[in-house]
Design an enzyme around this catalytic site. Structure first.
Site, short mmCIF file in Angstrom:
data_model
loop_
_atom_site.label_atom_id
_atom_site.label_comp_id
_atom_site.label_asym_id
_atom_site.label_seq_id
_atom_site.Cartn_x
_atom_site.Cartn_y
_atom_site.Cartn_z
N ASP A 140 -7.93 4.58 -3.77
CA ASP A 140 -9.05 4.88 -2.87
C ASP A 140 -10.12 5.70 -3.57
O ASP A 140 -10.39 6.86 -3.23
CB ASP A 140 -8.52 5.60 -1.63
CG ASP A 140 -7.57 4.73 -0.83
OD1 ASP A 140 -7.71 3.50 -0.90
OD2 ASP A 140 -6.69 5.27 -0.15
N GLU A 163 3.25 5.21 -3.72
CA GLU A 163 3.51 6.32 -4.66
C GLU A 163 4.92 6.93 -4.53
O GLU A 163 5.47 7.28 -5.59
CB GLU A 163 2.45 7.41 -4.47
CG GLU A 163 1.07 7.02 -4.92
CD GLU A 163 0.37 6.06 -3.95
OE1 GLU A 163 -0.47 5.28 -4.40
OE2 GLU A 163 0.69 6.08 -2.74
N ASP A 198 0.83 -1.21 0.00
CA ASP A 198 0.00 0.00 0.00
C ASP A 198 0.86 1.26 0.00
O ASP A 198 2.03 1.24 0.40
CB ASP A 198 -0.92 -0.02 1.23
CG ASP A 198 -2.22 0.71 1.00
OD1 ASP A 198 -2.30 1.54 0.07
OD2 ASP A 198 -3.19 0.44 1.75
#
Length: 951
Positions: free
Chosen positions: A634, A560, A557
């Site tokens: 998300d 980025e 997760d």
């Protein structure tokens, strides 16, 4: 060296030649074993030297510099490979230098230095545009010299552009658009673009990149603004309490909307609290330059926008992860358009921005450009191909094969944010098994550790008393466990201090004193995945504390990396600066690639048998070689977000990576759904049903989201059509497993793409190619998700060139037409391409529950059909050593002959004998996908060639 005049020279061996045109100094070039290097004394773009190196007949590596020598910098996305093994010829005359392979020719103009690409038949593929701007603009980042790198190309008539990662603007074709390639939650930047004209470009650059129309966005004031009262110079902003939005408390003049980041919150008036406000913007927009203006909208909270009273935007997004949209506004010269916008911010910190991209100037019309913030020089791969599959194969030739995921990954995964205890997780699995809802994987999201110890990779014993036993219990029920692992470490416990001491952590977030959103808030940072020793240490930690307990797969997760949400990009770069490799500006987009690399290589070294499987929120070119899939982040639980996932997933797949998924049902939930009743509850159920139908036909089938819980039995009771529909599509997914796993196998063996943009199979049908709400799942199934609430009908376009069969009843329709299709609650429109072979298997509760000793094969006649049934051991790497089998099924329409080839290859556990039940569907005799219907033919197959004449 003497100047000579030459009309044509073909090089054999190594040579250096300088040519003369009318006495002027011209290009010199060297042929090497790997390609050619061309010196350009008079380049229009400032390039001094170009190198062309064939990687294969269809792939040319292009590098260019303004220096005497090329940078030795190694690529992160491209594999190392030996040079000099591709045959090529070089031809030169007074005007050009041409490198030719068997499939491509690349021409360099001796006058301008510009490149032109053609196929073997001399058909133009791509031509570089002459522009006054330098291709390499000197820059300095963190004390290291660099360049802003750019190239501009001509766009052909009806040329369309696809790929470029995953974006949420609902666009399929990026012609005439600006696409920002930057890693951000819900946005994935992959610098690979594919054209419908027979080529792709892999732009080997790790920094933030723009593609397409690369001009800067302008503030709203680039337009002529008028207030609500028609006063020139601004639009009118009105502020009210959201409890009484029509009672305007005060107004002000606005000519800029730029509350884009946390650092912009001060721009909101302090005379009203943001969390209590409802804001309206009214006025008129005008310009002396007519044409298409693209307005870039950033938003959090509820937003509605009208142009001349036409509603063009109606969105919602949570504040901690704002959304963005592109609004098209076509203006006539000096003619006003009425503008109105209503905004209800999401809480005390929210976001709203509005900028515009004016019409494309004449000099840049019909161009496509690439521009990156930082690079050592121009560096890209030109990839030719007769179709999109060949172009993607070329991409994987450069960046690596798409490693085959375990077969269980093709089944259904259940997740939620989040299972807080061991009992919650085990109870969910028991409920699935008790209800006989097929399931292969349960996902344990973040915060299974003690609250302060993010990064410890240890279970909190108060909530997960016996992780090993928990995992064994799951495995005994034939369920795998995927676990969330972040590249994040809180300050104040042993692992943080160990990594910090070795220089493995980024320091700036700690130094700036930022804290996260958990509990009291904790000081934290991320590890530097560019450092090979840090990657090894990260895997070693995962291995000792998680993998050794029996974990099956990894959820990577925030890759980025998202160290702190909603900070400006320049601050985000500061937080990961410096990286081990160099400036964060230069390497910003590549973090998810090197992060996955460490886990993949670590696990393969630790366990040489079981397949690695990684799910990551961000991605980059080359990710497919690390057994990694991506999901769309998300996203919100809204109908418009569901629709945006169609083009997002298709373009991601067209970026060369075959495995993609999304949060079925959307992740972030409006408050009206949290404890929904009445109409809100029914809309919630229908939204999840429609999304589930769609999700059953993407490469990876996965439900996840915030509260309310996403298990189908928590969405609706068994008697409800929502439950019935979701169960039907779950079971159908498992019935289709022979088809789906063959697609996965061919993604490795044949560089196949599972989720297929219609441009791949219908390149000449421009209407189909540019649809943003339909796609092919494999070669046969046309998927048309229903993305409107209470929709009773949906427009479906059937691509031209062949007929189509309704999956559910077998009714035949001619291609090239648009249908108005009834959309019953429990079904989504799915059509089967005429000339298809669709293999299906038994009903399953998990992927390896029973051997597929009987296959029901549906043959959709009317055209010739082929299908390659791929099988292997399902969970190990023996397929890399040749342990797999293929059975080629072929139907010939003219003879009505169905042929099953001799089985090629073998593997342990392969069935020596099986039954093929053949069901024949024709335009005159339609049949639905009924697995219990009587077969037209029953064939006993023992691995030898079989054929049957279909009547």
């Amino acid at each position: 060296m003497h100047k000579i005049r030459v009309t044509a020279v073909i090089f054999i061996g190594t040579a250096l030649l300088q040519l003369n045109v009318k006495g002027q100094e011209t290009a010199s070039y060297v042929k090497t074993s790997a390609g050619i290097e061309v010196q350009l004394p008079n380049s229009l773009t400032g390039i001094k030297k170009i190198r062309l190196e064939p990687v294969s007949d269809q792939v040319i590596h292009v590098t260019a510099t303004e220096k005497p020598e090329f940078s030795p910098q190694r690529s992160l996305m491209a594999l190392d490979r030996a040079n000099g093994n591709v045959a090529f010829a070089t031809v030169a005359d007074d005007h050009r230098i041409i490198l030719k392979t068997n499939a491509l020719s690349v021409e360099i103009s001796r006058k301008t230095g510009l490149l032109t690409y053609r196929d073997a038949g001399n058909k133009l593929l791509l031509k570089q545009r002459a522009v006054p701007e330098a291709a390499l603009l000197p820059q300095v980042f963190s004390g290291s010299p660099s360049y802003r790198v750019a190239q501009v190309f001509d766009a052909q008539e009806e040329e369309a552009y696809y790929g470029l990662g995953q974006h949420q603007q609902g666009m399929m074709n990026y012609r005439g658009r600006r696409v920002d390639l930057i890693q951000y939650n819900t946005e994935i930047g992959v610098p690979f673009v594919i054209s419908n004209k027979g080529y792709g470009i892999l732009w080997d650059n790790n920094s933030i990149t723009r593609a397409g129309d690369i001009r800067d966005y302008q503030p709203l004031s680039a337009l002529k603004l008028y207030s609500k009262e028609n006063k020139e110079g601004w639009i009118t902003a009105g502020y009210a309490k959201r409890t009484s939005p029509k009672n305007i408390l005060f107004t002000n003049a606005v000519s800029e909307l730029s509350i884009n980041w946390l650092t912009d919150q001060h721009k909101f008036p302090d005379s009203i609290k943001m969390e209590e406000a409802a804001v309206s913007y009214e006025g008129y927009l005008e310009s002396g330059l007519e044409g298409l203006y693209q307005l870039q909208l950033k938003y959090a909270g509820y937003i509605k926008v009208w142009f001349n009273e036409e509603l063009v935007a109606d969105y919602w997004r949570q504040a901690w992860n704002p959304g963005s949209a592109t609004l098209d506004l076509r203006l006539q010269k000096n003619k006003k358009v009425r503008f109105r916008m209503e905004w209800i911010p999401d809480g005390g910190e929210s976001y709203l921005g509005l900028t515009c991209l004016p019409p494309i100037p004449e000099a840049l019309k019909n161009t496509f450009a690439l521009q990156s913030e930082s690079g050592a020089g121009v560096d890209y791969y030109f990839i030719g191909g007769e179709n999109a599959d060949q172009v993607i194969s070329g991409y994987r030739k450069v960046t690596g094969k798409a490693v085959l995921l375990p077969k269980w990954a093709m089944g259904f995964w259940q997740s939620r944010e989040r299972y807080k205890t061991q009992d919650e997780l085990l109870s969910a699995v028991k409920e699935f098994r008790d209800r006989k809802i097929p399931l292969d994987n349960i996902v344990l999201d973040w915060s299974y550790w003690k609250e302060p110890e993010w990064g410890s990779q240890q279970f909190d014993p108060a909530r997960f008393a016996s992780p090993k036993q928990m995992i064994k219990t799951l495995h005994d029920q034939h369920v795998k466990l995927m676990i969330s692992v972040w590249p994040k470490f809180n300050k104040g416990f042993d692992i943080y201090h160990d990594f910090d001491k070795q220089g493995f952590l980024y320091q700036r977030n700690i130094e700036d004193g930022r804290r996260d959103w958990i509990g009291k808030g904790y000081s934290n940072t991320f590890y530097d995945a560019f450092n090979p020793k840090a990657r090894a240490a990260f895997w070693d930690l995962m291995n000792k504390r998680l993998y050794s307990k029996g974990i099956d797969a990894w959820w990577m997760d925030a890759t980025e990396p998202d160290m702190h949400s909603n900070l400006p990009v320049e601050v985000r770069k500061e937080l990961m600066n410096p990286t081990y490799a160099g400036s964060s500006t230069t390497y910003f987009n590549a973090f998810p690639l090197v992060n996955a690399k460490g886990v993949y290589e670590g696990q393969r070294e630790q366990n040489k048998t079981d397949r690695v499987f990684i799910l990551t929120r961000s991605a980059f070119a080359g990710l497919q070689r690390y057994a990694a899939a991506a999901w769309s982040g998300d996203i919100a639980s809204r109908w418009e977000d569901m629709k945006s996932q169609i083009s997002a997933g298709v373009n991601f797949s067209l970026s060369g990576m075959p495995y993609w998924t999304m949060d079925i049902g959307g992740f972030s939930v409006e408050k009206r759904y949290e404890n929904a009743k009445g109409a809100d509850l029914e809309e919630w159920r229908e939204l999840n049903t429609r999304w589930f139908q769609f999700g059953a036909f993407v490469p990876l089938f996965r439900a996840h989201g915030q509260y309310p819980f996403r298990e189908i039995y928590n969405i609706a009771p068994e008697s409800h059509p929502a439950y019935k529909s979701m169960l039907y599509y779950n079971q159908l997914r498992y019935r289709l497993m022979p088809y789906i796993y063959a697609l996965a196998g061919n993604s490795f063996q044949q560089d196949y793409t599972i989720m297929r943009g219609l441009m791949m199979d219908f390149p000449k049908d421009l209407k189909a190619s540019n649809l943003n709400d339909a796609y092919l799942f494999g070669p046969s199934l046309l998927i048309n998700p229903v993305y409107k609430y209470k929709a009773q009908y949906r427009k479906v376009y059937l691509p031209e060139g062949q007929g189509w069969y309704d999956l559910y009843n077998g009714k035949y329709f001619k291609g090239g037409q648009e249908l108005q299709v009834a959309t019953t609650y429990e079904r989504m429109p799915v059509y089967v391409k005429e000339g298809s072979i669709l293999p299906t298997g038994p009903a399953l509760q998990y992927t390896d529950e029973k051997a597929t000793d009987t296959l029901t094969v549906f043959v959709y006649t009317g055209k010739d059909a082929v299908f390659s049934l791929y099988e292997d051991e399902g969970g190990n790497y023996n397929y890399e050593k040749g342990a797999f089998s293929t059975i080629h099924l072929k139907y010939t329409e003219s003879t009505k002959l169905l042929e099953l080839s001799e089985r090629k290859g073998s593997f342990e556990g392969m069935l020596p004998k099986r039954i093929f039940r053949i069901v024949v569907i024709s335009a005159k005799k339609g049949k639905g996908l009924d697995f219990n219907q009587k077969a037209d033919y029953n064939l006993i197959y023992t691995g030898k060639q079989l054929s049957v004449q279909l009547k």
